[in-house]
Write a protein that holds these residues in place. Structure first.
Motif, short mmCIF file in Angstrom:
data_model
loop_
_atom_site.label_atom_id
_atom_site.label_comp_id
_atom_site.label_asym_id
_atom_site.label_seq_id
_atom_site.Cartn_x
_atom_site.Cartn_y
_atom_site.Cartn_z
N MET A 1 -8.65 -2.72 6.99
CA MET A 1 -8.57 -1.98 5.74
C MET A 1 -8.28 -0.50 5.97
O MET A 1 -7.56 0.12 5.19
CB MET A 1 -9.87 -2.15 4.95
CG MET A 1 -10.10 -3.56 4.44
SD MET A 1 -8.80 -4.13 3.31
CE MET A 1 -9.21 -3.20 1.85
N SER A 2 -8.84 0.10 7.02
CA SER A 2 -8.58 1.51 7.29
C SER A 2 -7.09 1.73 7.57
O SER A 2 -6.50 2.70 7.09
CB SER A 2 -9.41 1.98 8.49
OG SER A 2 -9.17 3.35 8.75
N ALA A 3 -6.49 0.82 8.33
CA ALA A 3 -5.06 0.94 8.63
C ALA A 3 -4.22 0.77 7.36
O ALA A 3 -3.22 1.47 7.17
CB ALA A 3 -4.65 -0.10 9.66
N LEU A 4 -4.64 -0.13 6.47
CA LEU A 4 -3.90 -0.33 5.23
C LEU A 4 -3.98 0.92 4.35
O LEU A 4 -2.98 1.34 3.75
CB LEU A 4 -4.44 -1.54 4.47
CG LEU A 4 -4.16 -2.90 5.11
CD1 LEU A 4 -4.85 -4.01 4.32
CD2 LEU A 4 -2.66 -3.17 5.18
N HIS A 5 -5.15 1.54 4.29
CA HIS A 5 -5.29 2.76 3.51
C HIS A 5 -4.51 3.91 4.14
O HIS A 5 -4.09 4.84 3.45
CB HIS A 5 -6.76 3.11 3.35
CG HIS A 5 -7.46 2.28 2.31
ND1 HIS A 5 -7.62 2.71 1.01
CD2 HIS A 5 -8.01 1.04 2.36
CE1 HIS A 5 -8.25 1.78 0.31
NE2 HIS A 5 -8.50 0.75 1.11
N ALA A 6 -4.31 3.84 5.46
CA ALA A 6 -3.45 4.84 6.11
C ALA A 6 -2.01 4.70 5.61
O ALA A 6 -1.31 5.70 5.45
CB ALA A 6 -3.51 4.69 7.63
N TRP A 7 -1.57 3.46 5.38
CA TRP A 7 -0.22 3.26 4.84
C TRP A 7 -0.11 3.84 3.43
O TRP A 7 0.96 4.34 3.03
CB TRP A 7 0.14 1.78 4.84
CG TRP A 7 0.62 1.31 6.17
CD1 TRP A 7 -0.06 0.55 7.08
CD2 TRP A 7 1.89 1.59 6.76
NE1 TRP A 7 0.70 0.34 8.19
CE2 TRP A 7 1.91 0.96 8.03
CE3 TRP A 7 3.02 2.31 6.35
CZ2 TRP A 7 3.01 1.04 8.88
CZ3 TRP A 7 4.10 2.39 7.20
CH2 TRP A 7 4.09 1.75 8.45
N PHE B 1 0.84 -1.20 0.00
CA PHE B 1 0.00 0.00 0.00
C PHE B 1 0.88 1.26 0.00
O PHE B 1 0.57 2.24 -0.68
CB PHE B 1 -0.93 -0.01 1.20
CG PHE B 1 -2.20 -0.80 0.98
CD1 PHE B 1 -3.36 -0.17 0.56
CD2 PHE B 1 -2.22 -2.17 1.18
CE1 PHE B 1 -4.52 -0.91 0.34
CE2 PHE B 1 -3.37 -2.91 0.97
CZ PHE B 1 -4.53 -2.27 0.55
N LEU B 2 1.95 1.24 0.78
CA LEU B 2 2.88 2.37 0.81
C LEU B 2 3.51 2.58 -0.57
O LEU B 2 3.64 3.72 -1.03
CB LEU B 2 3.95 2.13 1.87
CG LEU B 2 4.92 3.27 2.14
CD1 LEU B 2 5.29 3.32 3.62
CD2 LEU B 2 6.19 3.14 1.31
N LEU B 3 3.89 1.49 -1.22
CA LEU B 3 4.49 1.56 -2.56
C LEU B 3 3.55 2.25 -3.54
O LEU B 3 3.96 3.15 -4.29
CB LEU B 3 4.83 0.15 -3.04
CG LEU B 3 5.51 -0.02 -4.40
CD1 LEU B 3 6.34 -1.32 -4.41
CD2 LEU B 3 4.50 -0.09 -5.54
N LEU B 4 2.28 1.86 -3.52
CA LEU B 4 1.31 2.47 -4.43
C LEU B 4 1.18 3.96 -4.15
O LEU B 4 1.11 4.78 -5.08
CB LEU B 4 -0.05 1.79 -4.29
CG LEU B 4 -1.17 2.33 -5.19
CD1 LEU B 4 -0.81 2.17 -6.66
CD2 LEU B 4 -2.49 1.62 -4.89
N ALA C 1 -5.43 -5.75 -6.84
CA ALA C 1 -4.75 -6.95 -6.32
C ALA C 1 -4.44 -6.81 -4.84
O ALA C 1 -4.70 -7.73 -4.05
CB ALA C 1 -3.47 -7.20 -7.11
N ILE C 2 -3.88 -5.67 -4.42
CA ILE C 2 -3.51 -5.54 -3.01
C ILE C 2 -4.75 -5.41 -2.11
O ILE C 2 -4.74 -5.85 -0.96
CB ILE C 2 -2.53 -4.37 -2.77
CG1 ILE C 2 -3.13 -3.02 -3.14
CG2 ILE C 2 -1.24 -4.62 -3.55
CD1 ILE C 2 -2.23 -1.84 -2.86
N ASN C 3 -5.82 -4.83 -2.64
CA ASN C 3 -7.05 -4.78 -1.86
C ASN C 3 -7.69 -6.16 -1.74
O ASN C 3 -8.30 -6.48 -0.72
CB ASN C 3 -8.04 -3.78 -2.46
CG ASN C 3 -7.81 -2.37 -1.97
OD1 ASN C 3 -8.19 -2.02 -0.86
ND2 ASN C 3 -7.16 -1.55 -2.79
N ALA C 4 -7.53 -6.99 -2.77
CA ALA C 4 -8.02 -8.36 -2.69
C ALA C 4 -7.24 -9.14 -1.63
O ALA C 4 -7.83 -9.90 -0.85
CB ALA C 4 -7.88 -9.04 -4.05
#
Length: 386
Positions: free
Chosen positions: A143-149, A27-30, A126-129
């Motif tokens: 998911m909220s924490a991942l979107h924070a990244w 997620f950070l990469l994107l 892909a990463i959300n899947a």
């Protein structure tokens, strides 16, 4: 003397830590790639002498690539799984970034933008899947924490872009360095994630047009994505044209937007528990509208960056809470709403470019403020948000 029945605590191994960090790194990469491109749009525009309409067409090409790639992304995930899909699309994404700065003219930039849009959207799916699968196994929301990244990545990418532009580094060198550096975490994440458990008899329809209660969620998500994507792609151009700032300062509007979005997402879950998703999204959209209207007059650099930052804080809750609400109606509804959101993120900026060509960039960004008011009104009536 210890109790022999007490479970023994084992320190995480290096491989265990890598496995835990793998998905956040993606997620950070994107986010870094997304912000790197956004930060250097003004420089690429100037290098190729593009007008607002031409730049709008470039961004539209990126959107066309994104929207048209969703069937391919779904097929890849179904046939290869999220892990391998993220690896393959991630490689194309990293390769497409320097290609955006190497093109000799407008026509070749359009082609590079199509590839970039297709790769970024496919990687995002892909990463959300993967995240959805991990969340299901964990039995709790992540998911909220991942979107924070992702926000961490956008802030980092914007600040890096600002610093390198201020040093006079050209976009080609900047993008090539980012692509090479990010190839390392991409490989480590791919190597550390669990192998995909493919189901050959799984459903073949990965997403569909929202229907029933999910319709309003799709509209809200699309509208929010138009606003967010437009700020990302046009805030730097706006600051450069309206305030006369240099390439080193121009990306700071988006950096402030992304930074405040990150801060707001860290407290968003607590606000949701106390006030409910509907109220938080409605209040946030009103705050975002206020921020846009503060930025649009372009009174000075500090005020403009402050306005974009306030807008970022207001938009922070929209995507995590809308996705969470959509998930209650099943995975197909979630995928459809996410598709609408990603489409708006990439289709919205070209529309802003066309409006700016005819009426000016200030008027086009003012329309984003009006759009945020519409989001607030829609969210206040959206029972699907809970």
């Amino acid at each position: 003397m210890t109790d022999s029945t007490e479970p023994m605590r084992v320190a995480p191994t290096r491989s265990g830590l890598l496995q835990q960090a793998a998905l956040p790194m993606l997620f950070l990469l994107l986010g870094v790639v997304y912000a790197s491109w956004a930060a250097r749009i003004p420089a690429i525009r100037d290098a190729l002498a593009l007008n607002s309409a031409q730049l709008g067409i470039v961004l539209l090409s990126s959107g066309i690539g994104a929207v048209s790639s969703f069937p391919l992304a779904a097929w890849l995930i179904r046939k290869r799984g999220g892990r391998k899909s993220a690896w393959l699309t991630g490689l194309v994404l990293l390769a497409s970034l320097p290609a955006l700065s190497l093109v000799p003219g407008f026509e070749t930039l359009l082609l590079a933008a199509v590839v970039y849009g297709a790769a970024s959207s496919s990687f995002d799916v892909a990463i959300n899947a993967i995240g959805a699968d991990v969340e299901k196994l964990a039995g709790r929301s992540i998911m909220s924490a991942l979107h924070a990244w992702f926000c961490v990545g956008t802030v980092s990418g914007a600040l890096i872009g600002s610093g390198l532009a201020g040093m006079g580094l050209d976009p080609v060198t900047h993008f090539a360095a980012i692509a090479l550096l990010l190839s390392v975490p991409l490989y480590l994440s791919y190597a550390s994630l669990d192998r995909d458990d493919l189901d050959p008899h799984g459903a073949k329809r990965s997403f569909a047009i929202p229907h029933g209660p999910a319709v309003v969620l799709g509209v809200i998500c699309f509208s929010g994505a138009v606003a967010e994507g437009s700020v990302a792609d046009w805030s730097g151009v706006f600051m450069k044209d309206q305030l006369g700032v240099g390439d080193g300062i121009a990306p700071l509007g988006f950096a402030g937007f992304a930074a405040m979005m990150l801060v707001a997402r860290l407290v968003g879950d607590r606000l949701k528990d106390r006030f409910g998703a509907r109220r938080v999204i409605c209040a946030g959209a009103l705050l975002a509208a206020a921020g846009i209207f503060i930025a649009v007059p372009a009174l000075n650099t500090v005020t403009t960056i402050f306005g974009f930052s306030i807008a970022g804080a207001g938009m922070a809750a929209l995507f995590p809470f809308v996705y969470s609400a959509a998930a209650r109606y099943g995975s197909t509804a979630l995928a459809a709403v996410a598709t609408f959101g990603y489409s708006g993120n990439l289709i919205g900026p070209p529309i802003i470019g066309f409006v700016a060509h005819g009426w000016g960039l200030q008027m086009s960004l003012a329309l984003l403020g009006a759009l945020c008011l519409f989001i607030a009104a829609a969210a206040s009536r959206a029972r699907a948000l809970g």
